[in-house]
Write a protein that holds these residues in place. Structure first.
Motif, PDB file in Angstrom:
ATOM      1  N   ALA A  40       4.778  17.609   3.339  1.00 34.63           N
ATOM      2  CA  ALA A  40       4.720  18.069   1.968  1.00 34.63           C
ATOM      3  C   ALA A  40       4.420  17.187   0.950  1.00 34.63           C
ATOM      4  N   LEU A  43       0.981  17.914  -0.861  1.00 32.76           N
ATOM      5  CA  LEU A  43       0.999  19.107  -1.421  1.00 32.76           C
ATOM      6  C   LEU A  43       1.242  19.078  -2.854  1.00 32.76           C
ATOM      7  N   GLU A  47       1.522  24.083  -5.191  1.00 33.84           N
ATOM      8  CA  GLU A  47       1.188  24.603  -3.906  1.00 33.84           C
ATOM      9  C   GLU A  47       2.739  24.946  -2.962  1.00 33.84           C
ATOM     10  N   ILE A  48       3.684  23.818  -3.501  1.00 32.02           N
ATOM     11  CA  ILE A  48       5.018  24.197  -2.764  1.00 32.02           C
ATOM     12  C   ILE A  48       5.647  25.268  -3.265  1.00 32.02           C
ATOM     13  N   ALA A  51       4.012  28.623  -1.981  1.00 30.68           N
ATOM     14  CA  ALA A  51       4.390  28.864  -0.406  1.00 30.68           C
ATOM     15  C   ALA A  51       5.684  29.597  -0.490  1.00 30.68           C
ATOM     16  N   ASP A  54       5.029  33.192  -1.814  1.00 35.59           N
ATOM     17  CA  ASP A  54       4.479  33.949  -0.666  1.00 35.59           C
ATOM     18  C   ASP A  54       5.504  34.384   0.251  1.00 35.59           C
ATOM     19  N   LEU A  55       6.503  33.486   0.664  1.00 39.04           N
ATOM     20  CA  LEU A  55       7.471  34.023   1.534  1.00 39.04           C
ATOM     21  C   LEU A  55       8.173  34.947   1.053  1.00 39.04           C
ATOM     22  N   THR A  79      12.779  28.387  -7.438  1.00 39.22           N
ATOM     23  CA  THR A  79      11.462  28.442  -7.916  1.00 39.22           C
ATOM     24  C   THR A  79      11.404  28.436  -9.488  1.00 39.22           C
ATOM     25  N   SER A 105       6.980  25.534   2.927  1.00 40.82           N
ATOM     26  CA  SER A 105       5.442  25.485   3.053  1.00 40.82           C
ATOM     27  C   SER A 105       4.878  25.061   4.346  1.00 40.82           C
ATOM     28  N   GLU A 106       5.982  25.066   5.239  1.00 38.00           N
ATOM     29  CA  GLU A 106       5.098  24.736   6.821  1.00 38.00           C
ATOM     30  C   GLU A 106       4.799  25.878   7.496  1.00 38.00           C
ATOM     31  N   PRO A 107       3.675  25.692   8.056  1.00 40.96           N
ATOM     32  CA  PRO A 107       2.853  27.067   8.602  1.00 40.96           C
ATOM     33  C   PRO A 107       3.558  27.362   9.700  1.00 40.96           C
ATOM     34  N   ASP A 123      14.716  30.683   8.301  1.00 37.57           N
ATOM     35  CA  ASP A 123      14.382  30.439   6.949  1.00 37.57           C
ATOM     36  C   ASP A 123      15.627  30.789   6.032  1.00 37.57           C
TER      37      ASP A 123
END
Length: 202
Positions: A40, A43, A47-48, A51, A54-55, A79, A105-107, A123
């Motif tokens: 990361a 990033l 971006e972190i 991510a 997004d999760l 966040t 942020s790991e794909p 997670d």
């Protein structure tokens, strides 16, 4: 451990499942987190945070067991700690939170998110470990939010004391408490030296 209560077929039934993570298990998660933190570094903060958000959005749109949802929603607190301009999280703590969020942020996950029911289990476990690591930061921020909401409901619009003035005192107090408790919470070795927490990712 699996616990449940019998109920008529027409009624719902909840089952409690708990498990322990051994030192070997913790070492595995620690290794994964450290690698994620390393990855990361390329990033940006945005971006972190993006991510992690997004999760959360993906969880909201999926049929996920309640026990996973409850843990993943704690990401929202982390966040918010970074994006809340009135909290003004110091640089040192900002780096700690970003390092903690790096995993999300790991794909590639340990358990792919598309697997029904269990896709977010890894997670959820990581969030649980991270929340313990950031206990004092999270407690301080939640206390700040409660104080702010309470003051907003009682202060008059023509109050001579500005918003920043009444926020700044409480914020400074909580920042100081956060660091003091974190230092005090670290265990000491038999030789008197400081030790990191059992699941230290920093």
């Amino acid at each position: 451990t699996i616990k449940g209560r019998g109920a008529p077929r027409s009624q719902s039934m909840s089952i409690r499942i708990s498990f322990d993570l051994s030192d070997k298990d913790l070492d595995h998660f620690r290794m994964i987190m450290r690698q994620a933190s390393k990855n990361a570094t390329t990033l940006s903060e945005a971006e972190i945070i993006g991510a992690a958000e997004d999760l959360l959005k993906e969880v909201d749109e999926s049929k996920v067991p309640d026990f996973i949802t409850e843990r993943l929603l704690k990401l929202r607190v982390m966040t918010s700690m970074l994006t809340d301009s009135e909290w003004q999280l110091p640089t040192e703590e900002t780096k700690r939170v970003l390092s903690a969020l790096a995993y999300f942020s790991e794909p590639e996950d340990l358990i792919p998110d598309h697997i029904p029911g269990l896709g977010f289990l890894d997670d959820a476990i990581m969030v649980e470990l991270v929340v313990r690591e950031l206990k004092h930061e999270i407690e301080a921020y939640e206390d700040f939010c409660e104080f702010r909401a309470r003051e907003e409901s009682t202060r008059a619009e023509d109050d001579e004391v500005s918003r920043e003035e009444w926020l700044s005192g409480r914020r400074a107090e909580l920042h100081s408490r956060m660091r003091r408790r974190r230092r005090g919470g670290r265990r000491r070795s038999s030789t008197g030296g400081k030790m990191k927490t059992p699941f230290s990712i920093f």
